[in-house]
Scaffold this motif. Structure first.
Motif, short mmCIF file in Angstrom:
data_model
loop_
_atom_site.label_atom_id
_atom_site.label_comp_id
_atom_site.label_asym_id
_atom_site.label_seq_id
_atom_site.Cartn_x
_atom_site.Cartn_y
_atom_site.Cartn_z
N GLY A 1 87.55 61.83 75.11
CA GLY A 1 86.18 62.29 74.87
C GLY A 1 85.34 61.24 74.17
N SER A 2 85.93 60.56 73.17
CA SER A 2 85.19 59.53 72.44
C SER A 2 84.76 58.41 73.38
N ILE A 3 85.67 58.01 74.27
CA ILE A 3 85.34 56.93 75.21
C ILE A 3 84.18 57.36 76.11
N LEU A 4 84.25 58.62 76.60
CA LEU A 4 83.18 59.12 77.46
C LEU A 4 81.85 59.16 76.72
N VAL A 5 81.89 59.63 75.47
CA VAL A 5 80.65 59.77 74.70
C VAL A 5 80.06 58.40 74.38
N LEU A 6 80.94 57.42 74.13
CA LEU A 6 80.46 56.11 73.68
C LEU A 6 79.84 55.27 74.80
N ARG A 7 80.10 55.66 76.07
CA ARG A 7 79.46 54.90 77.15
C ARG A 7 77.96 55.05 77.05
N ARG A 8 77.27 53.94 77.30
CA ARG A 8 75.83 53.99 77.19
C ARG A 8 75.25 54.81 78.33
N GLN B 1 64.26 50.39 71.86
CA GLN B 1 65.37 51.08 71.22
C GLN B 1 64.81 51.97 70.11
N ILE B 2 65.61 52.95 69.71
CA ILE B 2 65.11 53.89 68.70
C ILE B 2 66.14 54.04 67.58
N HIS B 3 65.65 54.10 66.35
CA HIS B 3 66.54 54.39 65.22
C HIS B 3 65.73 55.00 64.08
N VAL B 4 66.45 55.49 63.06
CA VAL B 4 65.78 56.00 61.88
C VAL B 4 65.67 54.86 60.88
N LEU B 5 64.42 54.55 60.51
CA LEU B 5 64.17 53.41 59.63
C LEU B 5 64.39 53.80 58.17
N GLU B 6 63.81 54.93 57.79
CA GLU B 6 63.95 55.41 56.41
C GLU B 6 64.12 56.92 56.43
N ALA B 7 64.78 57.43 55.40
CA ALA B 7 64.91 58.87 55.29
C ALA B 7 64.91 59.27 53.83
N TRP C 1 71.03 52.15 65.74
CA TRP C 1 70.28 52.40 66.96
C TRP C 1 70.99 53.43 67.83
N LEU C 2 70.16 54.21 68.54
CA LEU C 2 70.73 55.20 69.46
C LEU C 2 71.21 54.46 70.71
N ASP C 3 72.54 54.43 70.93
CA ASP C 3 73.03 53.69 72.09
C ASP C 3 74.17 54.40 72.81
N SER C 4 74.35 55.68 72.55
CA SER C 4 75.40 56.40 73.26
C SER C 4 75.00 57.87 73.38
N ALA C 5 75.86 58.64 74.02
CA ALA C 5 75.56 60.07 74.18
C ALA C 5 75.66 60.81 72.84
N ALA C 6 76.22 60.14 71.82
CA ALA C 6 76.28 60.77 70.51
C ALA C 6 74.91 60.64 69.84
N PRO C 7 74.26 61.75 69.56
CA PRO C 7 72.90 61.70 69.03
C PRO C 7 72.86 61.21 67.58
N ILE C 8 71.68 60.73 67.15
CA ILE C 8 71.45 60.47 65.73
C ILE C 8 71.09 61.82 65.10
N VAL C 9 71.81 62.17 64.04
CA VAL C 9 71.61 63.49 63.44
C VAL C 9 71.26 63.33 61.97
#
Lengths: 121, 166
Positions: A21-28, A73-79, A91-99
């Protein structure tokens, strides 16, 4: 003895399912369609490949996540959240979302049209 | 409840809490919520095999609540609570089936259940199914962390077995 075998089998299957599952999720993902979701509502939705560089502030109960789009590309700069997990996710680069759990925020790729082959492949 | 029993439970809770607070000081190299060793669960697996279900719940829930309080991360309480409920709902029946010498295997199952509970809570909070994409990572980390805490618990049991503990 028999019980031991079953237990090993169950744990082995769990571990294997996790690894595969991890391998599948990590594919871009092949889609460049991204959405920002808060509490299940889609706040923003855009195509990263055509989106210009910008920063977006998303607020939740007075706390702010500053989301940056740069070089398609998209990422969270500050929180404001104490744990900074979403910033560290990079950066968002896989099927695993930024949460960002404290602010109920999710940034994920979406299965727009034309991404069906990515699922089948 | 006998005073002796109560004292034992209080001591177990205190030990688990100390382990939890110490683990908080170790920086987590994985930026994924829920991926951690969970060393305090050494006490959980031990308690599951040596105390009644109600007593185990007291030890675990008090530790989870006080841990969130001491750690200053009340916002994560709902996830640890959901994880603990899933974990105990699975481990207490399993401890009747799985012999104590395989405690590390039942610890793996408990850890995986804990992670499934956590991620379910995260999906409910964010109302976004995409969060389930983290489940595979949590399965791997749950198996490894569960095995580690289980083996620690087994070592402790070995130390206890030679002495008249009870």
């Amino acid at each position: 003895m028999n019980q031991k075998k079953w237990l090993f089998l169950i744990c082995g299957v769990l571990l294997l399912a996790g690894v595969i599952g991890s391998i599948l999720v990590l594919r871009r993902p092949r889609t460049s369609q991204v959405e920002i979701v808060q509490d299940g509502r889609v706040l923003y939705s855009f195509d990263l490949s055509s989106e210009e560089d910008q920063t977006i502030d998303v607020e939740y109960e007075g706390r702010v996540n500053r989301i940056e789009i740069r070089d398609h590309q998209i990422h969270v700069l500050e929180a404001d959240c104490p744990d900074q997990v979403c910033v560290n996710m990079g950066w968002l680069d896989s099927a695993a979302p930024i949460v960002c759990l404290p602010n109920h925020l999710v940034i994920q790729f979406t299965e727009g049209s034309g991404s069906l082959d990515a699922v089948a492949g | 409840m006998k005073t002796r029993r109560l004292t034992e439970l209080a001591m177990l809770t205190a030990v688990a809490l100390i382990i939890f607070v110490i683990e908080l000081q170790i920086p987590n190299p994985f930026p994924i919520p829920g991926v951690k060793l969970g060393l305090a669960n050494i006490i959980t697996v031990y308690a599951v095999y040596h105390y009644r279900p109600g007593e185990v719940m007291m030890v675990v829930f008090v530790r989870v609540f006080l841990g969130a309080l001491f750690g200053g991360v009340m916002s994560t309480l709902i996830y640890s609570l959901a994880g603990s409920i899933f974990c105990l709902a699975g481990m207490i029946p399993l401890s009747r089936v799985i012999e104590e010498k395989y405690i590390w295997l039942s610890s793996i199952l408990g850890a995986v259940l804990h992670n499934i509970g956590q991620i379910t809570a995260a999906v409910l909070v964010t109302q976004t199914l995409g969060v389930f994409a983290y489940l595979p990572f949590l399965l791997v980390s749950g198996c490894l962390a569960g095995a580690f805490t289980g083996i620690c618990a087994q070592l402790i049991l070995k130390r206890f077995s030679g002495k008249a503990y009870h």
